[in-house]
Design an enzyme around this catalytic site. Structure first.
Site, PDB file in Angstrom:
ATOM      1  N   THR A   1     -92.886   7.809  75.052  1.00 18.30           N
ATOM      2  CA  THR A   1     -93.737   8.472  76.366  1.00 18.30           C
ATOM      3  C   THR A   1     -94.281   7.084  76.705  1.00 18.30           C
ATOM      4  OG1 THR A   1     -95.528   9.237  75.652  1.00 18.30           O
ATOM      5  CG2 THR A   1     -93.455  10.909  75.466  1.00 18.30           C
TER       6      THR A   1
ATOM      7  N   TYR B   1     -91.201   1.443  81.241  1.00 21.18           N
ATOM      8  CA  TYR B   1     -90.182   1.489  81.623  1.00 21.18           C
ATOM      9  C   TYR B   1     -90.837   1.270  82.733  1.00 21.18           C
ATOM     10  CZ  TYR B   1     -93.347   6.113  81.893  1.00 21.18           C
ATOM     11  OH  TYR B   1     -93.747   6.295  81.897  1.00 21.18           O
TER      12      TYR B   1
ATOM     13  N   SER C   1     -94.882  12.040  85.010  1.00 20.88           N
ATOM     14  CA  SER C   1     -94.768  12.468  84.223  1.00 20.88           C
ATOM     15  C   SER C   1     -94.689  11.443  83.825  1.00 20.88           C
ATOM     16  CB  SER C   1     -93.444  13.556  84.396  1.00 20.88           C
ATOM     17  OG  SER C   1     -92.497  12.976  85.216  1.00 20.88           O
ATOM     18  N   HIS C   2     -94.035  11.996  82.000  1.00 15.51           N
ATOM     19  CA  HIS C   2     -93.771  10.636  81.043  1.00 15.51           C
ATOM     20  C   HIS C   2     -92.436  11.072  80.627  1.00 15.51           C
ATOM     21  CE1 HIS C   2     -97.231   8.241  80.616  1.00 15.51           C
ATOM     22  NE2 HIS C   2     -97.462   8.963  81.296  1.00 15.51           N
ATOM     23  N   PRO C   3     -91.835  10.023  80.656  1.00 15.41           N
ATOM     24  CA  PRO C   3     -90.240  10.789  79.770  1.00 15.41           C
ATOM     25  C   PRO C   3     -90.163  11.714  77.855  1.00 15.41           C
ATOM     26  CG  PRO C   3     -90.752   7.906  78.930  1.00 15.41           C
ATOM     27  CD  PRO C   3     -91.267   9.171  80.284  1.00 15.41           C
TER      28      PRO C   3
END
Length: 283
Positions: free
Chosen positions: A103, A108, A95-97
């Protein structure tokens, strides 16, 4: 002995002769080329399962039950017994934030792009939640199973389906997102099969006594055999990926490579070589 939890990638090459030895000794059919591990993770294999694809393990463990086969990578998924997993199936995509300005993993993950050493390191756990696949499940070509999903026993996932929520036992699902099309059997039959738990028993003794095309007759015969104690519990040996390490070390099955290395297939053999433009590469 190679450490299965090491962060570097590890490749196991299995010649035909060795694959035959492993199959005779452990009852596990290995793929002809490689198993690929990164960032930890362990694979548990019950006897009499079959692997037909390269595997990539990341952070969380995976497992494959007896008499199951897979032609797809297993990423944080526990697969039961008698399951059929076609090629191109994607389990637990990362997933991605969504609540941040961007994103992009640039913000990160360190070393996510060449020349960038994580200019804005802000940790984010992008690993998908574990996936549980029951027994006797059939997953079609290029299906996508999202993280955290549980697929019930006897379910069928249509090709190219995107499964975003739990699948009931013996349901046939398909579409984007996947929805229940119908059930394989009526409610009474499903309850009878779930109560019987036939996958927990060694059925080899009845292989020639049952007409598997007759569902009602099969259930009656299995019920009687279990009640009479004729069927032993199926408790096959479990082999972990670490068990292959001694073979790799002794027969040079594996090569370990990190940043700056690439794989070349020459004359049917996998060879690990160093890129000249990246002298910092370690083999």
């Amino acid at each position: 002995m190679p450490d299965p939890s090491c962060s570097l990638k590890m490749v196991y090459v299995f010649p035909k002769r060795i694959r035959k030895e492993v199959e005779r000794a452990w009852g596990v059919a290995l793929p002809p080329h490689l198993l690929n591990m990164g960032q930890g993770g362990q694979l548990r294999l019950e006897r009499a399962c079959k692997l037909w694809a390269p595997l990539r393990l990341e952070r969380i463990d995976s497992a494959l039950g007896a008499y199951s086969y897979t032609s797809s990578e297993l990423l944080g998924v526990t697969v039961g017994r008698y399951c059929s997993v076609a090629d191109g199936v994607s389990f637990g995509l990362k997933s991605h934030p969504l609540d941040r300005l961007s994103t992009s993993p640039y913000f990160y993950i360190r070393h996510s792009f060449p020349g960038q050493e994580g200019a804005f390191p802000a940790p984010y756990d992008d690993a998908a939640a574990p996936i549980t696949v029951g027994h006797d499940v059939w997953i079609g070509h290029r299906a996508i199973i999202m993280g955290g999903v549980t697929i019930g026993n006897g379910a069928v996932i249509a090709a190219n389906a995107v499964v975003t929520r739990d699948v009931p036992p013996y349901a046939i699902v398909g579409g984007i997102p996947a929805k229940v099309i119908r059930y394989r059997f009526d409610e009474a039959t499903i309850r009878a099969i779930e109560d019987l738990k036939w996958w927990d028993y060694d059925l080899s003794a009845l292989s020639r006594r049952i007409d598997w095309r007759d569902l009602a007759g099969t259930l009656d015969t299995l019920r009687q055999a279990i009640a009479a104690g004729e069927l032993p519990r199926l408790e096959p040996p479990v082999v972990t990926l670490a068990a292959f390490a001694p073979f790799a070390r002794r027969r040079r099955f594996y090569c370990r490579f990190g940043r700056g290395a690439r794989m070349l297939k020459l004359f049917g053999r996998w060879v690990c070589c160093r890129l000249p433009e990246l002298p910092s590469s370690r083999l």
